[in-house]
Design an enzyme around this catalytic site. Structure first.
Site, PDB file in Angstrom:
ATOM      1  N   ARG A   1       7.512  -4.966  50.343  1.00 32.26           N
ATOM      2  CA  ARG A   1       7.974  -3.607  50.140  1.00 32.26           C
ATOM      3  C   ARG A   1       9.090  -3.169  51.104  1.00 32.26           C
ATOM      4  O   ARG A   1       9.741  -2.159  50.883  1.00 32.26           O
ATOM      5  CB  ARG A   1       6.794  -2.689  50.432  1.00 32.26           C
ATOM      6  CG  ARG A   1       6.383  -1.786  49.388  1.00 32.26           C
ATOM      7  CD  ARG A   1       5.224  -0.977  49.919  1.00 32.26           C
ATOM      8  NE  ARG A   1       4.059  -1.197  49.089  1.00 32.26           N
ATOM      9  CZ  ARG A   1       3.933  -0.723  47.872  1.00 32.26           C
ATOM     10  NH1 ARG A   1       4.875   0.005  47.348  1.00 32.26           N
ATOM     11  NH2 ARG A   1       2.863  -0.973  47.156  1.00 32.26           N
TER      12      ARG A   1
ATOM     13  N   GLN B   1      -3.020  -4.687  38.058  1.00 31.46           N
ATOM     14  CA  GLN B   1      -1.819  -5.537  37.994  1.00 31.46           C
ATOM     15  C   GLN B   1      -1.943  -6.522  36.847  1.00 31.46           C
ATOM     16  O   GLN B   1      -0.970  -7.118  36.416  1.00 31.46           O
ATOM     17  CB  GLN B   1      -1.580  -6.232  39.327  1.00 31.46           C
ATOM     18  CG  GLN B   1      -0.954  -5.264  40.319  1.00 31.46           C
ATOM     19  CD  GLN B   1      -0.769  -5.842  41.705  1.00 31.46           C
ATOM     20  OE1 GLN B   1      -0.986  -7.028  41.933  1.00 31.46           O
ATOM     21  NE2 GLN B   1      -0.381  -5.001  42.634  1.00 31.46           N
TER      22      GLN B   1
ATOM     23  N   ILE C   1      -0.175  -6.691  10.791  1.00 28.28           N
ATOM     24  CA  ILE C   1       0.011  -7.502  11.996  1.00 28.28           C
ATOM     25  C   ILE C   1       1.338  -8.245  11.979  1.00 28.28           C
ATOM     26  O   ILE C   1       1.819  -8.698  13.004  1.00 28.28           O
ATOM     27  CB  ILE C   1      -1.149  -8.505  12.217  1.00 28.28           C
ATOM     28  CG1 ILE C   1      -1.210  -9.533  11.100  1.00 28.28           C
ATOM     29  CG2 ILE C   1      -2.461  -7.785  12.389  1.00 28.28           C
ATOM     30  CD1 ILE C   1      -2.068 -10.731  11.477  1.00 28.28           C
ATOM     31  N   ASP C   2       1.952  -8.400  10.808  1.00 25.39           N
ATOM     32  CA  ASP C   2       3.156  -9.231  10.700  1.00 25.39           C
ATOM     33  C   ASP C   2       4.425  -8.588  11.245  1.00 25.39           C
ATOM     34  O   ASP C   2       5.424  -9.263  11.422  1.00 25.39           O
ATOM     35  CB  ASP C   2       3.430  -9.586   9.230  1.00 25.39           C
ATOM     36  CG  ASP C   2       2.410 -10.577   8.693  1.00 25.39           C
ATOM     37  OD1 ASP C   2       1.591 -11.061   9.489  1.00 25.39           O
ATOM     38  OD2 ASP C   2       2.439 -10.845   7.487  1.00 25.39           O
TER      39      ASP C   2
ATOM     40  N   SER D   1       0.840  -1.210   0.000  1.00 22.66           N
ATOM     41  CA  SER D   1       0.000   0.000   0.000  1.00 22.66           C
ATOM     42  C   SER D   1       0.868   1.249   0.000  1.00 22.66           C
ATOM     43  O   SER D   1       0.566   2.247  -0.671  1.00 22.66           O
ATOM     44  CB  SER D   1      -0.877   0.041   1.245  1.00 22.66           C
ATOM     45  OG  SER D   1      -1.577  -1.157   1.389  1.00 22.66           O
TER      46      SER D   1
HETATM   47  P1  FDP Z   1       4.315   0.893  43.510  1.00 28.03           P
HETATM   48  O1  FDP Z   1       4.540   0.662  44.968  1.00 28.03           O
HETATM   49  O2  FDP Z   1       4.943  -0.154  42.678  1.00 28.03           O
HETATM   50  O3  FDP Z   1       4.757   2.313  43.092  1.00 28.03           O
HETATM   51  O4  FDP Z   1       0.822   3.144  45.230  1.00 28.03           O
HETATM   52  C1  FDP Z   1       1.925   2.742  44.456  1.00 28.03           C
HETATM   53  C2  FDP Z   1       1.706   1.337  43.929  1.00 28.03           C
HETATM   54  O5  FDP Z   1       2.744   0.783  43.209  1.00 28.03           O
HETATM   55  C3  FDP Z   1       0.480   1.357  43.038  1.00 28.03           C
HETATM   56  O6  FDP Z   1       0.704   1.702  41.694  1.00 28.03           O
HETATM   57  C4  FDP Z   1       0.078  -0.034  43.244  1.00 28.03           C
HETATM   58  O7  FDP Z   1      -1.172  -0.093  43.007  1.00 28.03           O
HETATM   59  C5  FDP Z   1       0.226  -0.232  44.691  1.00 28.03           C
HETATM   60  O8  FDP Z   1       1.420   0.429  44.973  1.00 28.03           O
HETATM   61  C6  FDP Z   1       0.159  -1.676  44.967  1.00 28.03           C
HETATM   62  O9  FDP Z   1       0.586  -1.954  46.256  1.00 28.03           O
HETATM   63  P2  FDP Z   1      -0.320  -2.690  47.307  1.00 28.03           P
HETATM   64  O10 FDP Z   1      -0.601  -4.005  46.724  1.00 28.03           O
HETATM   65  O11 FDP Z   1       0.539  -2.733  48.505  1.00 28.03           O
HETATM   66  O12 FDP Z   1      -1.582  -1.889  47.481  1.00 28.03           O
END
Ligand code: FDP
Length: 749
Positions: A439, A632, A165-166, A121
């Protein structure tokens, strides 16, 4: 942005006309491109025409070429295929057909054409452009148009958007539609894997790609397939025996499923097609297009808009087409190694990684070094893929590999277990964190962490995680002066849906999160079909970081996206609500307003909901949706699977090199800043940035980098929602040249 760029953007389309058509096989994302071209065109003051039914509509003219309004492209962004149609057109291949097409354009004063399609095209568009003045001369000669009209429109500007799509077009990292195709394939492979696992079967799957193995190769990486057939790299002559032996071998080692992926155009070394049946018997950018059209002069070559990493670039159309043809010629002439190289650095890298991870090879020699891998922060899609590839490459390098559960806390508590090749089988496609993640930062457990490192003889750390992963490694680095045990190579692979880790443009999990949020918003919007006018206020995650809200906002065509980095006050809220109220009084049925979870201390989601409800009374009603942890995303997208896989490989290669460099007097002693790094993708380059350097560019209070690349996407979001916005912050695509050497403008990653 330079002052020159600013000058360039004082563009006006007044008195000019742009037409857009889609051609060839339809591809998901074409509608988003049509919408962006249309709205950007109208925004700069040009007339925009939508050509229906591709080149056929251009040749036939009449009702096929319709003047577009802002609302002509409302509510199409989420639809598959192309709403303006795409027909194969024999007539346009003849001069007679192109004469008719030229008449249909010049009559409407159109001298700017944006074509979204494949290489055929786009080649057609370039022929049309080169013949334009001749065609107009013939129209004058035949008395169909006046000489004055011909002189006023003596040049046709062409810009191509590659829709296929390729992903078979040289010069761009990703064609429109390729990513969606990968999503579908990955979903199918995931579904098949469940069945295969329960029945101890081998599945053979054929995917599209007549001349290009991209979809098959990336699907194989994303699914951890056992065997792959692509046209660019046919198997050795005795492949049947070797494939059966490998499948049998993995079954003996306890593998319950085998997946074989075949590209539609796969061939053997003799050039004979390899069919699924035979194998069975023997065992994946419209705004930039308008900017390019408005800047075009009679001397600018026709260009195509491609992606280099995450940035739009302009490439000379015909050079890209030529390069694409060279790949085919190399395959026809059985120069397969060259074909793989000609496809670009990224394709070649995918191929090499596939070969590295697909089956177990004995380690060349044992290294006497141990690598510990841990996840830190909230789960993010792609973490498991990164762990899998890191474990396997580390084993191949002869290292002992320890998996640590529950982040730095687990490291302190000695929650460590040794990993083998098969411990990570099937991890690529799984969401969440299979290691277990937390965390907590290491500072509170430093002594205990050091004890574990000593006890297990850990000579390197790989941390796959979010902001705390980076901050944690910075703490470990800063504690090196107190603990010799921490003088070991440390690498952070950024993994968080927030995309807020310094040192990278993208973190693992961000793509999956945008996709999940986008799908959520599409469904939310759809829920109001057939009901009265409604505005949805949707809250997104991301901590203080507005990446998720902004990217999702662009992807779903949101009316506004409130983020912390783009401060707003009550006047802005008032303007937005009035703007939306005006839109809803006309023919708009649904509105969508995104709000990042921490965009404002006082203007909460509830406040915005109440404001819109109250101001919209009698015109629309308002509902709130907090997307929450569904962002997520469950299973990772193909991008996150492959990004994770590649980052895992790169990280371990880097770690092995640092171990070797810093091994003296019988131990690893790494204390320089460049031995504690974040591994990131910066534009199109993979880079290891020392955590100490990143410290200066980090806003620790708000957990984000001080400068964020995606911020200049904000004017586009506002423009596409029809706000009077300044486009001075928009950074236009760079002009790149495709030469044999720079053919792979992609990251080679
Ligand atoms: P992150 O620590 O990776 O920056 O509030 C920040 C956050 O991510 C959100 O984007 C994410 O929803 C949340 O933390 C998830 O953490 P929890 O499961 O502890 O709520």
């Amino acid at each position: 942005m330079s002052s020159m760029d600013l000058e360039k953007l004082k563009m006006t389309g007044a008195g000019r006309a742009i037409a857009v058509l889609t051609s060839g096989g339809d591809a998901q994302g074409m509608n988003a491109a049509v919408r962006a071209v249309t709205r950007m065109g109208i925004y700069v003051g040009a007339k925009v025409y939508l050509i229906h039914e591709g080149y056929q509509g251009l040749v036939d003219g009449g009702d096929n070429i319709k003047l577009a309004h802002w609302h002509s492209v409302t509510n199409i962004i989420q639809q598959g295929g192309t709403v303006i149609g795409s027909a194969r057109c024999k007539a346009f291949t003849s001069r007679e057909g192109r004469l008719g097409a030229a008449f249909n354009l010049v009559k409407r004063g159109i001298t700017n054409l944006c074509v979204c399609g494949g290489d055929g095209s786009l080649t057609g568009a370039n022929i049309f452009r080169s013949e334009w003045s001749n065609l107009l001369a013939e129209l004058v000669q035949k008395g169909r148009i006046t000489d004055t009209l011909a002189k006023q429109h003596d040049h046709l500007n062409i810009v191509g958007l590659v829709g296929s799509i390729d992903n078979d077009f040289c010069g761009t990292d990703m064609t429109i539609g390729a990513d969606s195709a990968l999503h579908r394939i990955t979903e199918i492979v995931d579904a098949i894997m469940t069945t295969a696992q329960s029945h101890q079967r081998t599945f053979v799957l054929e995917v599209m790609g007549r001349h290009c193995g991209y979809l098959a190769l990336v699907s194989a990486l994303a699914s951890g397939a056992d065997w792959l057939f692509i046209p660019e790299a046919p198997p050795q002559d005795d492949w049947e025996d070797r494939m059966c032996a490998r499948l049998e071998g993995s079954r003996i080692k306890g593998s319950r499923l085998n997946i074989i992926i075949i590209a539609e155009g796969a061939i053997d070394r003799k050039g004979e097609p390899i069919s699924t049946n035979y194998v069975k018997d023997s065992s994946k950018l419209g705004v930039e297009a308008v900017v390019a059209l408005m800047e075009a002069t009679p001397h600018t070559p026709a260009c195509v808009i491609g992606l280099s990493g995450n940035h739009p670039v302009r490439l000379p159309l015909m050079e890209c087409v030529e390069m694409t043809k060279l790949v085919q010629t190399a395959m026809n002439e059985k120069r397969f190694d060259e074909a793989v190289k000609l496809r670009g650095g990224s394709f070649e890298n995918n191929w090499n990684i596939y070969k590295l991870l697909a089956f177990q090879k004995p380690a060349q020699s044992q290294s006497d070094h141990s690598l510990a891998i841990l996840n830190v922060g909230a789960p993010a899609a792609g973490m498991n893929a990164a762990v899998r590839s890191a474990v396997r490459v580390a084993l191949a390098h002869g290292h002992k590999v320890y998996a640590v559960s529950d982040g730095f806390q687990g490291l302190a508590n000695g929650a460590v277990s040794e990993m083998q090749w098969h411990s990570v089988a099937g991890w690529t496609g799984q969401g969440g964190s299979l290691l277990g993640t937390k965390r907590t930062l290491p500072s509170k457990y430093m002594d205990k962490i050091v004890d574990t490192i000593r006890k297990y003889g850990i000579s390197a750390l790989l941390v796959i995680g979010g902001f705390e992963g980076y901050e944690g490694v910075l703490q470990l680095f800063e504690a090196r002066s107190r603990y010799d045990e921490l003088c070991i190579p440390m690498c952070v692979i950024p993994a968080t849906i927030s995309n807020n880790v310094p040192g990278t443009d993208f973190s693992l999990g961000a793509d999956t999160a945008v996709n999940a949020a986008m799908e959520g918003c599409d469904k939310i919007k759809q829920s109001a079909t057939g009901t009265k006018r409604r505005v949805f206020v949707v809250e997104t995650m991301g901590g203080f970081c507005g990446y998720l809200a902004t990217s999702t906002g662009i992807a779903v065509g949101a009316d506004a996206a409130y983020i912390f980095e783009d401060p707003f006050n009550i006047h802005d809220l008032k303007t937005n609500v009035e703007h939306l109220t005006e839109k809803m009084k006309k023919d708009v049925q649904r509105g969508l307003v995104l709000r990042n979870e921490r965009c404002h201390e006082h203007y909460t989601t509830d406040f915005i909901h109440k404001l819109y409800s109250s101001e919209g009374k009698g015109i629309f009603d308002c509902r709130v949706n907090v997307l929450g942890h569904l962002q997520q995303g469950g299973t990772p997208t193909p991008f996150d699977r492959n990004f994770g896989t590649k980052l895992g490989v790169k990280a371990v290669q880097w770690i092995s090199e640092r171990i070797t460099e810093n091994f003296r007097q019988g131990r690893v002693f790494a204390n320089s800043p460049d031995t504690a790094c974040v591994l990131g993708l910066n534009r199109k380059v993979i880079a290891f940035s020392p955590v100490t350097e990143l410290k200066d560019v980090t806003d620790f209070e708000h957990r984000m980098p001080k400068v964020q690349w995606w911020y200049n996407l904000r004017p586009m979001l506002k423009m596409l929602a029809k706000y009077q916005t300044s486009f001075n912050e928009y950074v236009p695509g760079e002009i790149e040249h495709v030469t044999r050497r720079s053919l792979s403008i992609d990251s080679g990653f």
